[in-house]
Design a protein around this motif. Structure first.
Motif, mmCIF file in Angstrom:
data_model
loop_
_atom_site.group_PDB
_atom_site.id
_atom_site.type_symbol
_atom_site.label_atom_id
_atom_site.label_comp_id
_atom_site.label_asym_id
_atom_site.label_seq_id
_atom_site.Cartn_x
_atom_site.Cartn_y
_atom_site.Cartn_z
ATOM 1 N N SER A 7 0.661 -0.954 0.057
ATOM 2 C CA SER A 7 0.009 -0.046 -0.158
ATOM 3 C C SER A 7 0.773 1.368 -0.447
ATOM 4 N N ILE A 8 0.436 1.951 -1.061
ATOM 5 C CA ILE A 8 1.229 3.094 -1.044
ATOM 6 C C ILE A 8 0.798 4.679 -1.455
ATOM 7 N N ASN A 9 0.843 5.709 -0.746
ATOM 8 C CA ASN A 9 0.479 6.726 -1.952
ATOM 9 C C ASN A 9 1.553 7.004 -2.605
ATOM 10 N N VAL A 10 0.713 7.644 -4.377
ATOM 11 C CA VAL A 10 1.216 7.750 -5.062
ATOM 12 C C VAL A 10 0.492 9.333 -5.829
ATOM 13 N N THR A 11 1.785 10.305 -7.254
ATOM 14 C CA THR A 11 1.073 11.069 -7.588
ATOM 15 C C THR A 11 1.168 11.080 -9.010
ATOM 16 N N LEU A 12 -0.171 11.532 -9.579
ATOM 17 C CA LEU A 12 -0.223 10.401 -10.629
ATOM 18 C C LEU A 12 0.498 10.432 -11.263
ATOM 19 N N ASP A 13 1.918 11.229 -11.950
ATOM 20 C CA ASP A 13 3.115 11.038 -12.724
ATOM 21 C C ASP A 13 3.772 9.741 -11.663
ATOM 22 N N GLY A 14 3.421 9.312 -10.675
ATOM 23 C CA GLY A 14 4.024 7.474 -9.760
ATOM 24 C C GLY A 14 4.953 8.158 -8.828
ATOM 25 N N CYS A 15 5.168 9.561 -8.807
ATOM 26 C CA CYS A 15 5.751 9.408 -7.773
ATOM 27 C C CYS A 15 5.501 9.010 -6.437
ATOM 28 N N CYS A 16 6.322 9.004 -5.431
ATOM 29 C CA CYS A 16 5.653 8.188 -4.423
ATOM 30 C C CYS A 16 6.836 8.753 -3.020
ATOM 31 N N HIS A 17 6.665 9.960 -3.247
ATOM 32 C CA HIS A 17 7.471 10.423 -2.258
ATOM 33 C C HIS A 17 6.646 10.774 -1.443
ATOM 34 N N TYR A 44 8.343 -3.672 7.008
ATOM 35 C CA TYR A 44 8.854 -2.115 6.518
ATOM 36 C C TYR A 44 10.940 -2.876 5.984
ATOM 37 N N GLY A 45 11.112 -1.622 5.145
ATOM 38 C CA GLY A 45 12.138 -1.368 5.618
ATOM 39 C C GLY A 45 12.527 -0.762 6.272
ATOM 40 N N ARG A 46 13.980 -0.503 6.289
ATOM 41 C CA ARG A 46 14.934 0.437 7.609
ATOM 42 C C ARG A 46 14.465 1.663 7.315
ATOM 43 N N MET A 47 14.285 1.918 6.304
ATOM 44 C CA MET A 47 14.495 3.896 5.790
ATOM 45 C C MET A 47 12.500 4.204 6.133
ATOM 46 N N THR A 48 11.751 3.325 5.754
ATOM 47 C CA THR A 48 10.214 3.283 5.687
ATOM 48 C C THR A 48 10.415 3.382 7.924
ATOM 49 N N TYR A 49 11.055 2.072 8.482
ATOM 50 C CA TYR A 49 10.690 1.912 9.425
ATOM 51 C C TYR A 49 11.299 3.339 10.302
ATOM 52 N N GLN A 50 12.192 4.467 10.040
ATOM 53 C CA GLN A 50 12.210 5.125 10.389
ATOM 54 C C GLN A 50 11.979 6.247 10.620
ATOM 55 N N MET A 51 11.677 6.995 9.176
ATOM 56 C CA MET A 51 9.994 8.017 8.525
ATOM 57 C C MET A 51 9.200 7.287 9.895
ATOM 58 N N MET A 52 8.130 6.755 9.686
ATOM 59 C CA MET A 52 7.204 5.756 10.146
ATOM 60 C C MET A 52 7.638 6.164 11.848
ATOM 61 N N GLY A 123 5.225 -0.858 3.398
ATOM 62 C CA GLY A 123 4.934 0.209 2.848
ATOM 63 C C GLY A 123 6.172 0.205 2.077
ATOM 64 N N GLY A 124 6.503 1.851 1.824
ATOM 65 C CA GLY A 124 8.002 2.028 1.477
ATOM 66 C C GLY A 124 8.165 2.071 -0.249
ATOM 67 N N VAL A 125 9.028 1.528 -0.666
ATOM 68 C CA VAL A 125 9.961 2.033 -1.997
ATOM 69 C C VAL A 125 10.308 0.971 -2.335
ATOM 70 N N THR A 126 11.924 0.726 -1.621
ATOM 71 C CA THR A 126 12.981 -0.452 -2.218
ATOM 72 C C THR A 126 12.328 -2.161 -1.965
ATOM 73 N N LEU A 127 12.153 -2.316 -0.047
ATOM 74 C CA LEU A 127 11.909 -3.490 0.011
ATOM 75 C C LEU A 127 10.878 -4.245 -1.104
ATOM 76 N N PRO A 128 9.245 -2.570 -1.407
ATOM 77 C CA PRO A 128 7.872 -3.294 -2.080
ATOM 78 C C PRO A 128 9.017 -4.102 -3.641
ATOM 79 N N LEU A 129 9.989 -3.144 -4.098
ATOM 80 C CA LEU A 129 10.512 -3.613 -5.556
ATOM 81 C C LEU A 129 11.018 -4.829 -5.379
ATOM 82 N N ALA A 130 12.160 -5.422 -4.276
ATOM 83 C CA ALA A 130 11.878 -6.506 -4.251
ATOM 84 C C ALA A 130 11.267 -7.164 -4.191
#
Length: 189
Positions: A7-17, A44-52, A123-130
């Protein structure tokens, strides 16, 4: 077997920041709270975990910070109490109701999916890709915001194989955002 939902929020042009879309409002926070409560655990991966953790971990005082609106507290409480698994080779400790996952991520997630329960939420970007590259994601949930970011990390950039999806649910928000839930078809290309 419990499903894994990305699950993630995304803009119309695919940005998921996390800052690229619309600011959270009461309707979106209610939605995300309900979705999070459907999961037995968060992954979560490390970055998403720490951000959350920095945003949503209940302070030692036991009181939520003053910047948080009453409508944000149910989400904060849901994520704070949720069981979390953190994929990281650099963290020594994950102590926010968390357990570190090290080594073979694919195998670790396959084992988590074999446990009984309602589901796992990533959630996140890197872990879901893997996880997508290993065919481990059973459901994709995108809340698409009516914004063009023009820059930033994009959704599943670098995916090894195309994954065909079928729409299984849709919800429109007053803000113009649209939540869409997809399941992979058995065919990948």
């Amino acid at each position: 077997m419990r499903p894994l939902r990305y699950s993630i929020n995304v803009t119309l042009d695919g940005c998921c920041h996390h800052e690229a879309g619309l600011a959270p409002d009461e309707e979106s926070m209610q939605y995300w709270t309900a979705e999070m409560e459907r999961a037995d655990a968060l992954l979560y991966g490390r970055m998403t975990y720490q951000m959350m953790e920095s945003a949503w971990r209940k302070p030692a005082t036991g009181a939520w910070p003053g910047w948080m609106g009453d409508w944000e507290i149910p989400f904060a409480e849901a994520i704070d109490r949720a069981k979390k698994y953190v994929v990281s080779s650099t963290l020594d400790v994950a102590d926010w109701n968390s357990e570190l996952l090290r080594g073979d991520v694919e195998q670790a997630v396959r084992q988590l999916k074999q446990e009984p329960g309602e589901g796992l939420w990533v959630g996140g970007v890197t872990l879901p890709l893997a996880l997508a590259d290993h065919g481990l994601i059973d459901e994709y949930e995108f809340v698409v915001h009516p914004v063009l970011a023009g820059h930033g990390p994009t959704l599943l950039a670098g995916l090894g194989e195309r994954v065909r999806l079928e729409l299984v649910d849709r919800r429109d928000f007053r803000s113009g955002a649209i939540a869409m839930r997809y399941r992979p078809t058995q065919q990948t290309e």
